[in-house]
Every structure is written in structure tokens, then in C-alpha cells.
Design a protein around this motif. Structure first.
Motif, PDB file in Angstrom:
ATOM      1  N   SER A  66       0.839  -1.223   0.102  1.00 12.09           N
ATOM      2  CA  SER A  66      -0.005   0.010   0.029  1.00 12.09           C
ATOM      3  C   SER A  66       0.815   1.473  -0.085  1.00 12.09           C
ATOM      4  CB  SER A  66      -0.880  -0.150   1.303  1.00 12.09           C
ATOM      5  OG  SER A  66      -1.627   1.273   1.487  1.00 12.09           O
ATOM      6  N   THR A  67       2.079   1.034   0.841  1.00  9.75           N
ATOM      7  CA  THR A  67       2.998   2.388   0.880  1.00  9.75           C
ATOM      8  C   THR A  67       3.631   2.522  -0.421  1.00  9.75           C
ATOM      9  OG1 THR A  67       2.894   2.192   3.200  1.00  9.75           O
ATOM     10  CG2 THR A  67       4.717   3.311   2.171  1.00  9.75           C
ATOM     11  N   GLU A  68       3.886   1.339  -1.094  1.00  6.68           N
ATOM     12  CA  GLU A  68       4.770   1.678  -2.420  1.00  6.68           C
ATOM     13  C   GLU A  68       3.589   2.385  -3.422  1.00  6.68           C
ATOM     14  OE1 GLU A  68       7.722   1.162  -3.541  1.00  6.68           O
ATOM     15  OE2 GLU A  68       8.522   1.129  -1.255  1.00  6.68           O
ATOM     16  N   GLU A  72       4.385   5.952  -5.301  1.00  6.42           N
ATOM     17  CA  GLU A  72       4.207   6.066  -6.723  1.00  6.42           C
ATOM     18  C   GLU A  72       3.191   6.980  -7.256  1.00  6.42           C
ATOM     19  OE1 GLU A  72       5.577   6.018 -10.185  1.00  6.42           O
ATOM     20  OE2 GLU A  72       6.593   4.775  -8.603  1.00  6.42           O
ATOM     21  N   LYS A  73       2.266   6.840  -6.634  1.00  6.65           N
ATOM     22  CA  LYS A  73       0.978   7.962  -6.892  1.00  6.65           C
ATOM     23  C   LYS A  73       1.516   9.494  -6.643  1.00  6.65           C
ATOM     24  CE  LYS A  73      -3.640   9.181  -5.519  1.00  6.65           C
ATOM     25  NZ  LYS A  73      -4.827   8.740  -4.718  1.00  6.65           N
ATOM     26  N   ALA A  74       2.277   9.563  -5.515  1.00 10.39           N
ATOM     27  CA  ALA A  74       2.630  11.083  -5.046  1.00 10.39           C
ATOM     28  C   ALA A  74       3.817  11.414  -5.637  1.00 10.39           C
ATOM     29  CB  ALA A  74       3.149  10.980  -3.533  1.00 10.39           C
ATOM     30  N   ARG A  76       3.701  10.473  -9.194  1.00  4.90           N
ATOM     31  CA  ARG A  76       3.259  11.001 -10.471  1.00  4.90           C
ATOM     32  C   ARG A  76       2.696  12.473 -10.117  1.00  4.90           C
ATOM     33  NH1 ARG A  76       1.609   5.602 -10.576  1.00  4.90           N
ATOM     34  NH2 ARG A  76      -0.405   6.099  -9.781  1.00  4.90           N
ATOM     35  N   ALA A  77       2.032  12.709  -9.142  1.00 11.19           N
ATOM     36  CA  ALA A  77       1.582  14.043  -9.008  1.00 11.19           C
ATOM     37  C   ALA A  77       2.462  15.128  -8.694  1.00 11.19           C
ATOM     38  CB  ALA A  77       0.504  14.045  -7.519  1.00 11.19           C
ATOM     39  N   ALA A  78       3.489  14.757  -8.228  1.00  9.11           N
ATOM     40  CA  ALA A  78       4.720  15.881  -8.078  1.00  9.11           C
ATOM     41  C   ALA A  78       5.388  16.052  -9.267  1.00  9.11           C
ATOM     42  CB  ALA A  78       5.919  15.326  -7.011  1.00  9.11           C
ATOM     43  N   ARG A  79       5.530  15.013 -10.230  1.00 13.96           N
ATOM     44  CA  ARG A  79       6.151  15.154 -11.663  1.00 13.96           C
ATOM     45  C   ARG A  79       4.844  16.375 -12.381  1.00 13.96           C
ATOM     46  NH1 ARG A  79      10.331  16.161 -13.790  1.00 13.96           N
ATOM     47  NH2 ARG A  79      11.156  14.090 -12.758  1.00 13.96           N
ATOM     48  N   PHE A  80       3.549  15.974 -12.215  1.00 14.72           N
ATOM     49  CA  PHE A  80       2.521  16.634 -12.890  1.00 14.72           C
ATOM     50  C   PHE A  80       2.658  18.213 -12.319  1.00 14.72           C
ATOM     51  CE2 PHE A  80      -1.944  18.071 -13.341  1.00 14.72           C
ATOM     52  CZ  PHE A  80      -2.087  18.284 -14.592  1.00 14.72           C
ATOM     53  N   SER A  81       2.817  18.346 -11.086  1.00 16.02           N
ATOM     54  CA  SER A  81       2.859  19.657 -10.514  1.00 16.02           C
ATOM     55  C   SER A  81       3.933  20.366 -10.749  1.00 16.02           C
ATOM     56  CB  SER A  81       2.966  19.439  -9.022  1.00 16.02           C
ATOM     57  OG  SER A  81       3.150  20.818  -8.343  1.00 16.02           O
ATOM     58  N   GLN A  82       4.993  19.789 -11.300  1.00 15.33           N
ATOM     59  CA  GLN A  82       6.242  20.478 -11.824  1.00 15.33           C
ATOM     60  C   GLN A  82       5.998  20.969 -13.380  1.00 15.33           C
ATOM     61  OE1 GLN A  82       9.072  17.537 -11.501  1.00 15.33           O
ATOM     62  NE2 GLN A  82      10.006  18.179  -9.635  1.00 15.33           N
ATOM     63  N   VAL A  83       5.282  20.185 -13.880  1.00 19.15           N
ATOM     64  CA  VAL A  83       4.685  20.580 -15.307  1.00 19.15           C
ATOM     65  C   VAL A  83       3.846  21.461 -15.185  1.00 19.15           C
ATOM     66  CG1 VAL A  83       3.675  20.015 -17.148  1.00 19.15           C
ATOM     67  CG2 VAL A  83       5.268  18.361 -16.259  1.00 19.15           C
ATOM     68  N   VAL A  84       2.911  21.767 -14.291  1.00 15.75           N
ATOM     69  CA  VAL A  84       1.900  22.809 -14.049  1.00 15.75           C
ATOM     70  C   VAL A  84       2.741  24.063 -13.624  1.00 15.75           C
ATOM     71  CG1 VAL A  84       0.039  23.528 -12.680  1.00 15.75           C
ATOM     72  CG2 VAL A  84       0.048  21.214 -13.653  1.00 15.75           C
ATOM     73  N   HIS A 168      -1.984  13.741  -1.119  1.00 20.28           N
ATOM     74  CA  HIS A 168      -1.836  13.468   0.428  1.00 20.28           C
ATOM     75  C   HIS A 168      -1.920  11.995   0.815  1.00 20.28           C
ATOM     76  CE1 HIS A 168      -1.294  14.639   4.464  1.00 20.28           C
ATOM     77  NE2 HIS A 168      -2.643  13.979   4.616  1.00 20.28           N
ATOM     78  N   ARG A 169      -1.133  11.343   1.443  1.00 17.61           N
ATOM     79  CA  ARG A 169      -1.072   9.994   1.800  1.00 17.61           C
ATOM     80  C   ARG A 169      -2.334  10.032   3.203  1.00 17.61           C
ATOM     81  NH1 ARG A 169       2.574   6.412   5.317  1.00 17.61           N
ATOM     82  NH2 ARG A 169       1.368   4.369   4.769  1.00 17.61           N
ATOM     83  N   LYS A 170      -3.371   9.252   2.702  1.00 20.65           N
ATOM     84  CA  LYS A 170      -4.123   8.896   3.533  1.00 20.65           C
ATOM     85  C   LYS A 170      -3.685   8.012   4.989  1.00 20.65           C
ATOM     86  CE  LYS A 170      -7.700  10.226   0.632  1.00 20.65           C
ATOM     87  NZ  LYS A 170      -8.514   9.620  -0.565  1.00 20.65           N
TER      88      LYS A 170
END
Length: 173
Positions: A66-68, A72-74, A76-84, A168-170
């Protein structure tokens, strides 16, 4: 006084050594008692301990998986945030150039001015003539473009906040 101080130091060191020896003896005695009790487990206790161990192992493996996936989701979101972020920084730069070119009275026929106008037209079109822009001759203060800059900054902050919220990790208790 010196000899008395030395004697006190020697006595204190001897007490510390004795204290450490007593602690070691107590530790050894407790460990041997634990070992004796561990050897006396019945077959049902051993089976139950094995079952609990397997359950804990399974739970730990599920948590790692679950943590892994969350990591990985975080990513991808960070990379997308850098593009934005990069896209918005480009927009900020274009709007700022437009404001300065108008403020300094840059000529409309200049090729650099036309290049910047062409690049910034899609992001500034909704804001042109939104607010009256004061002018003095060729020099113009584009309040509508300043408003556009503020709008894009707020939009950028909102998008980044949404991305942080989604990434954000739940945590469950």
C-alpha cells in the motif's frame, strides 16, 4: 585535599563498576528466565504464536504494498505539479513582458513585440479591455494585464492545492 579528592574519585569509580556488574547480573538472570519460559511453551502455544506471526507478516506485507503504491502516486502527482508550475511560470513571464513593454512604450511594429504579443494573446484575450488602462502617449499601464497576472497566480495556487490534496497520503488508525 588532593588525596581526599583522589580517594573520592577512586571510590566513585569502584561504585560505578560494582553497579554495572550488578546490572549485568540482573540482565543475564532475566534473559535466562525468559529462555526457560520460552522452552516451556506447549504445542498449542507454539501453534498460536506461529499463527499470530503469520498474521503480522501478512499485515506488514500489505502495508508495504500500500505504501509503495501511494509513493508512486505521489511521485506522479509531483511530476505533474512540476509541469503545471513550469507552464504557469511561462505565463507569468509573458504577461510581465507585455506589461513592461506597454509601460515602456515599445513600438507595435517591432518583431520582438509582435512575437511576445502572439505568444501571450491566448492567455490575455479574456482580460483585454476588462479595466480601463491609463495611458500617456505611447506609454500605457495595463491594469487589465496586471489583473490577469493576479488571476493566473490564484489559479496556479488553487491547482497546486488540489494536487497536494489528491497526493496526500491517507492514514488510517
Amino acid at each position: 585535599m588532593d588525596k581526599l579528592g583522589e580517594k573520592v574519585t577512586v571510590d566513585e569509580n569502584q561504585r560505578l563498576l560494582q553497579h554495572e556488574a550488578v546490572k549485568a547480573d540482573v540482565r543475564n538472570e532475566i534473559n535466562s528466565e525468559i529462555s526457560r519460559h520460552a522452552e516451556q511453551l506447549s504445542s498449542t502455544d507454539e501453534a498460536r504464536a506461529a499463527q499470530v506471526g503469520e498474521q503480522l507478516r501478512g499485515k506488514a506485507m500489505r502495508e508495504v504494498e500500500s505504501t509503495e503504491s501511494e509513493i508512486e502516486k505521489a511521485r506522479r502527482a509531483a511530476r505533474f505539479s512540476q509541469v503545471v508550475d513550469y507552464v504557469f511560470y511561462l505565463i507569468y513571464g509573458l504577461i510581465t513582458l507585455e506589461i513592461f513593454l506597454d509601460l515602456l512604450g515599445a513600438r507595435q511594429g517591432n518583431s520582438f513585440r509582435e512575437f511576445i504579443d502572439t505568444l501571450s494573446a491566448p492567455v490575455l484575450a479574456p482580460f483585454k479591455r476588462l479595466i480601463a488602462d491609463p495611458a500617456s502617449g505611447r506609454f500605457q499601464l495595463r491594469l487589465s494585464f496586471i489583473f490577469a497576472l493576479i488571476f493566473y497566480i490564484l489559479l496556479h495556487l488553487a491547482i497546486n492545492g488540489l494536487l497536494r490534496l489528491l497526493a496526500h497520503r491517507k492514514t488510517s488508525v
